[in-house]
Design an enzyme around this catalytic site. Structure first.
Site, PDB file in Angstrom:
ATOM      1  N   ASP A   1      66.496   9.802  51.792  1.00  0.00           N
ATOM      2  CA  ASP A   1      65.307  10.290  52.485  1.00  0.00           C
ATOM      3  C   ASP A   1      65.559  10.389  53.989  1.00  0.00           C
ATOM      4  O   ASP A   1      66.415   9.699  54.543  1.00  0.00           O
ATOM      5  CB  ASP A   1      64.131   9.343  52.207  1.00  0.00           C
ATOM      6  CG  ASP A   1      62.797  10.053  52.222  1.00  0.00           C
ATOM      7  OD1 ASP A   1      62.701  11.142  52.817  1.00  0.00           O
ATOM      8  OD2 ASP A   1      61.832   9.520  51.644  1.00  0.00           O
TER       9      ASP A   1
ATOM     10  N   GLU B   1      67.391  14.288  58.101  1.00  0.00           N
ATOM     11  CA  GLU B   1      67.507  15.377  59.089  1.00  0.00           C
ATOM     12  C   GLU B   1      68.438  15.044  60.280  1.00  0.00           C
ATOM     13  O   GLU B   1      69.073  15.997  60.757  1.00  0.00           O
ATOM     14  CB  GLU B   1      66.111  15.770  59.601  1.00  0.00           C
ATOM     15  CG  GLU B   1      65.228  16.425  58.576  1.00  0.00           C
ATOM     16  CD  GLU B   1      64.654  15.431  57.559  1.00  0.00           C
ATOM     17  OE1 GLU B   1      64.410  15.818  56.406  1.00  0.00           O
ATOM     18  OE2 GLU B   1      64.492  14.251  57.926  1.00  0.00           O
TER      19      GLU B   1
ATOM     20  N   ASP C   1      58.006  16.692  52.390  1.00  0.00           N
ATOM     21  CA  ASP C   1      56.642  16.158  52.276  1.00  0.00           C
ATOM     22  C   ASP C   1      55.627  17.269  52.491  1.00  0.00           C
ATOM     23  O   ASP C   1      55.047  17.431  53.576  1.00  0.00           O
ATOM     24  CB  ASP C   1      56.443  15.034  53.296  1.00  0.00           C
ATOM     25  CG  ASP C   1      57.336  13.840  53.011  1.00  0.00           C
ATOM     26  OD1 ASP C   1      57.760  13.686  51.855  1.00  0.00           O
ATOM     27  OD2 ASP C   1      57.609  13.066  53.935  1.00  0.00           O
TER      28      ASP C   1
END
Length: 949
Positions: A553, A556, A630
């Protein structure tokens, strides 16, 4: 001695030939051209290298002769070049392969690409922009890099990762390749003309119309009272506050990041408030203006009283929207923006691009923030499958995923206790709803121990026993792992002692959103020692307990959400390789590399499976899939997922998924639990999303409250429940088909989720279709993403005919139709010539072998399908341990041949039965696994041919 030295100098000079006061050198695999720069910023050297008959590398540098770039993306293409020839004229150097002709201007270095018959494909644009602009990051000099290309007037562009503005064809737009939560940057562009460009640069990059967006103040603005200078902004506070509205002029709408939250009117609270911007805009140009709106909350935009945007996005995670509108020079155009922030902290901005100059309408460009050279690969193919294959030749093959990963996964944000997770697993098995994998999301650790990789003993008293119980029920466990460490925990100290952490967030005291807020940072995944140590932590603390797969998760990396891009670079700087500006986009690739290489080395018999929130060129080689981040739970957002997934597929990333149901919901759905119409809307939204999700490469439900398990969405007698379970069971019935497609991904560089332009590129009508796709070669999927819809308009591509999957009714191709789409079903059509293998009813993928296969054969044209099998969980297929059963259908003779089985592996099925159902125009057949087949074939690996009646 004097003459020897002169001879050496002469030979060195003669290796650079000089047709027009320019010099070039012929290399083993291409040419190196030295140019006389006409102006600062031009290339000094251009290198054209033959990688294969259909792949050409172009490399240019501003000063020094180019060496071998150290690419993070490209791992292939270093083999001996195929045969090629070089032709020289006074103006041009021509490199010729069997499939391509590449012309290089001897004076400018401009490169043009032609097919073997001399038809122009694409060429670099002359001048117009500096190729290299010097820039310095953290005292390291480098260059901004730019290259434009001339293109055809009807050409369409795809790929470039995963973007969620709702665009399929990027023609005329700017695509921002910056990693965000729900944006994945893969710098591989694919054209409808059957070529691609892999832009080998790790920095933030723009594609298409790369001009900088302008703030709204670059237009002439008027308030709603016609007063010039600014729009009228009206800030209305929550009713209970008792505050009067605040009205002020505003020239720009720029509240995009945390840093701009202070710019709202003093004393104004977004919570429960509403904001209007009203007035008029006036441009000094006539034509199509394109607008970019990052935003969260509820937002509507009108121009000339036309509603151009109407969407909701969770307050804490803004998304990007684009829209366009024609403005007339010197005319006032009414604008109105309505914004309900829907949170105490929310984000909105509006920027625009003026009309594309006439000289640039048929150009696209790449522009990157940092690079020591310009480096790209031109990849050509007879079709888009060949283009994707060329990309994987360069960046690495995608593996066959473990078979269980192709089944259903249940996830939730989040299972807070061991008992909660186990009770969900038990309920699935009790209700006999097929499932293979349960996902344990973040925060299974103690609150202040993020990065410890240790379970909170109070909530998960026996993690190893919990995982064993799942395994005993034939379920896998995937677990969430972040590259994040709280300051002061043991793992933080371990990484810090070796200099493996980014320290800016620690020095700045940046806190997250958990409890009281904790200071944290991420490890430097560019450092090989950091990657090795990160894997060792996972191996010791999680893999040892039986964890099957990894959910990576915030890759980035999202060290601090919603901060400016400049601050994000600062927070991940310096990297092991250099300034973060040069390597910003590559973090997810390096993080996945850590787990893949570690597990393959330590557990070579077990297929790696990674799900990661962001992607980059080459990610597919690390056993990794991506999901769309998300996202919000709306029908509009569901519609945006379709082109996002299709463009990810065209980027060479074959395994993609979305949160079925969306991640974050509007208040009406969960505060309190939904009632009445909101409850029924929630059920319909999930039903439609599950229908679509069944035919994405990975089939996975996830989100916050309300819970996403089907039995928490609706009771057993409700049509939502019935529909979701129907498609779940259909997915498992299709497992022989689906797993064969995963075999094609590795062995043939195949693509599961296929934009129509891949299979029907000659039909120009499909170029902009982003809400239909092929799932494999046979199934045309048409998701429904509007509430209360009972029909859906769709296009049946030309060049073939089609059958409804459900009733077998025939339709001609090349027409727009209105298909029935009642609540319970999504329109699905089967291509003529399709051979669809359906397996047994399963509760999990490995429950039983497909010893009986129902083979639906659709007449109207010839067809073929390879039924693929291997050992399902290991890498022996890389060594040849797999089988293919070629199945062909001849429409003229009506003969079906189940061919000789090719290959073998341990414990493979020796004998099986094929029940054959023949569907043709005059003989529609409904999909019915209980119906008596027309013919039955006993198969033992030897070829069998039957005539279909």
């Amino acid at each position: 001695m004097k003459y020897t030295i002169l001879a050496v100098i002469f030979l060195a000079l003669s290796s650079f030939r000089d047709p027009v006061v320019r010099s070039y050198q012929k290399l083993d695999d291409g040419i190196l051209l030295k140019l006389n720069k006409e102006q600062e910023g031009d290339p000094q050297y251009v290198k054209v290298r033959v990688v294969s008959d259909k792949i050409i590398q172009v490399l240019s540098t501003p000063d020094n002769e180019p060496g071998e770039p150290q690419s993070l993306m490209v791992v292939g293409g270093k083999k001996a070049a195929p045969s090629w020839s070089l032709n020289e004229t006074k103006e041009t150097l021509t490199v010729q392969t069997k499939e391509l002709r590449v012309e290089v201007s001897a004076s400018t270095g401009v490169v043009s690409f032609y097919d073997k018959d001399g038809r122009e494909i694409i060429k670099e644009a002359k001048n117009g922009h500096r190729t290299f602009t010097p820039v310095t990051y953290s005292n390291t000099p480098t260059y901004e890099v730019h290259r434009a290309f001339e293109i055809d007037g009807d050409e369409a562009f795809y790929g470039l990762g995963q973007h969620q503005a709702g665009l399929m064809n990027y023609r005329g737009w700017q695509v921002d390749l910056t990693q965000y939560n729900s944006v994945a940057a893969v710098p591989f562009m694919v054209s409808s003309k059957n070529y691609g460009i892999l832009w080998d640069n790790n920095s933030i990059t723009k594609f298409g119309d790369v001009r900088p967006y302008r703030q709204l103040s670059a237009l002439t603005l008027y308030g709603k009272d016609q007063k010039p200078g600014a729009l009228t902004a009206t800030y209305i506070s929550a009713e209970k506050s008792g505050k009067a509205p605040i009205i002020r002029p505003e020239k720009d709408i720029y509240y995009e990041f945390l840093q701009q939250q202070k710019d709202f009117p003093e004393g104004y609270s977004l919570q429960g408030g509403k904001v209007y911007w009203e007035g008029f805009v006036q441009s000094d140009e006539t034509g199509t203006h394109r607008f970019l709106m990052p935003g969260s909350g509820y937002v509507k935009v009108w121009l000339d009283n036309k509603l151009l945007l109407d969407r909701w996005r969770e307050a804490w995670n803004p998304g990007f929207s684009v829209f366009k509108h024609d403005l007339q020079k010197g005319e006032k155009h009414a604008i109105k923006i309505e914004w309900l922030p829907d949170g105490g902290q929310s984000y909105i901005a509006l920027r625009y691009l003026p009309p594309i100059p006439a000289a640039d309408v048929n150009k696209v460009a790449f522009a990157s923030e940092g690079g020591d050279e310009l480096n790209y690969y031109f990849v050509y193919g007879d079709n888009l499958d060949e283009v994707v294959s060329g990309y994987r030749q360069l960046t690495g093959k995608a593996q066959v995923m473990p078979k269980w990963a192709m089944g259903f996964w249940q996830s939730r944000e989040r299972y807070k206790t061991q008992d909660e997770l186990l009770s969900v697993a038990k309920e699935f098995r009790k209700r006999q709803i097929p499932i293979d994998n349960i996902v344990l999301d973040w925060s299974y650790w103690e609150e202040d121990q993020w990065g410890s990789q240790q379970f909170d003993k109070k909530r998960f008293p026996d993690a190893e026993g919990m995982i064993k119980q799942l395994h005993d029920q034939n379920l896998k466990l995937m677990i969430s792992v972040w590259p994040k460490f709280y300051e002061g925990i043991d793992n933080y100290k371990l990484f810090d002692s070796k200099g493996l952490l980014y320290k800016a967030s620690i020095e700045q005291g940046v806190k997250d959103w958990i409890g009281q807020g904790y200071v944290s940072t991420f490890y430097d995944a560019f450092n090989p020692e950091g990657r090795e140590l990160f894997w060792q932590l996972l191996k010791k603390n999680l893999h040892s307990k039986g964890v099957d797969a990894w959910w990576l998760d915030a890759t980035e990396p999202d060290i601090l959400s919603n901060t400016t891009i400049e601050h994000r670079k600062e927070l991940m700087s310096p990297t092991f390789l250099g300034p973060s500006e040069k390597y910003f986009n590559a973090y997810p690739l390096m993080n996945a590399k850590a787990i893949y290489e570690g597990q393959r080395q330590d557990f070579p018999e077990k297929r790696v499976f990674i799900l990661t929130r962001s992607a980059f060129g080459g990610l597919q080689r690390y056993g990794a899939a991506i999901w769309s981040g998300d996202i919000s739970s709306t029908f509009e957002e569901l519609g945006r997922q379709i082109p996002a997934g299709l463009n990810a597929s065209l980027s060479g990333v074959p395994y993609w998924t979305t949160d079925i149901g969306g991640f974050f919901v509007e208040d009406k759905y969960d505060r309190p639990e939904p009632r009445g119409d909101a409850l029924e809307e929630w059920r319909e939204l999930n039903t439609r999303w599950y229908q679509y999700g069944t035919f994405t490469p990975l089939y996975r439900a996830h989100g916050q409250t309300p819970y996403r398990e089907v039995f928490n969405i609706a009771p057993e007698e409700h049509k939502a429940y019935k529909s979701i379970v129907y498609y779940n069971k259909l997915r498992y019935r299709l497992m022989p088909y689906i797993y064969s497609l995963t075999g094609q991904v590795y062995h043939e560089d195949g693509t599961l989720m296929r934009p129509l332009v891949m299979d029907f590129g000659q039909d120009k009508k499909v170029q902009n279709i982003g809400d239909q796709f092929m799932f494999g070669p046979s199934l045309l999927i048409n998701p429904v993403y509007e509430r209360h819809a009972t029909t859906r308009s769709l296009y049946l591509p030309a060049g073939t005919s089609w059958y409804s999957l459900y009733d077998g009714k025939y339709q001609e191709g090349g027409q727009q139709i209105t298909a029935p789409a009642p609540y319970e079903t999504m329109p699905i059509y089967v291509k003529a010539g399709a051979i669809l293998p359906f397996g047994p009813d399963l509760q999990y993928t490995s429950e039983k072998p497909a010893d009986v296969i129902t083979l639906y054969v659709y007449g109207g044209q010839d067809g073929q399908f390879n039924l693929y099998e291997d050992e399902a969980t290991n890498y022996n297929y890389e060594k040849g341990a797999f089988t293919n059963i070629p199945i062909t259908y001849n429409d003229a003779t009506k003969k079906l041949t189940i061919g000789k089985r090719e290959g073998s592996f341990a414990d493979m099925l020796q004998n099986r039965t094929f029940h054959i159902v023949y569907v043709n125009q005059s003989k529609p057949q409904a999909l019915n696994f209980e119906a008596k087949p027309a013919q039955t074939v006993k198969y033992n690996g030897k070829p069998k041919t039957v005539r279909l009646n």
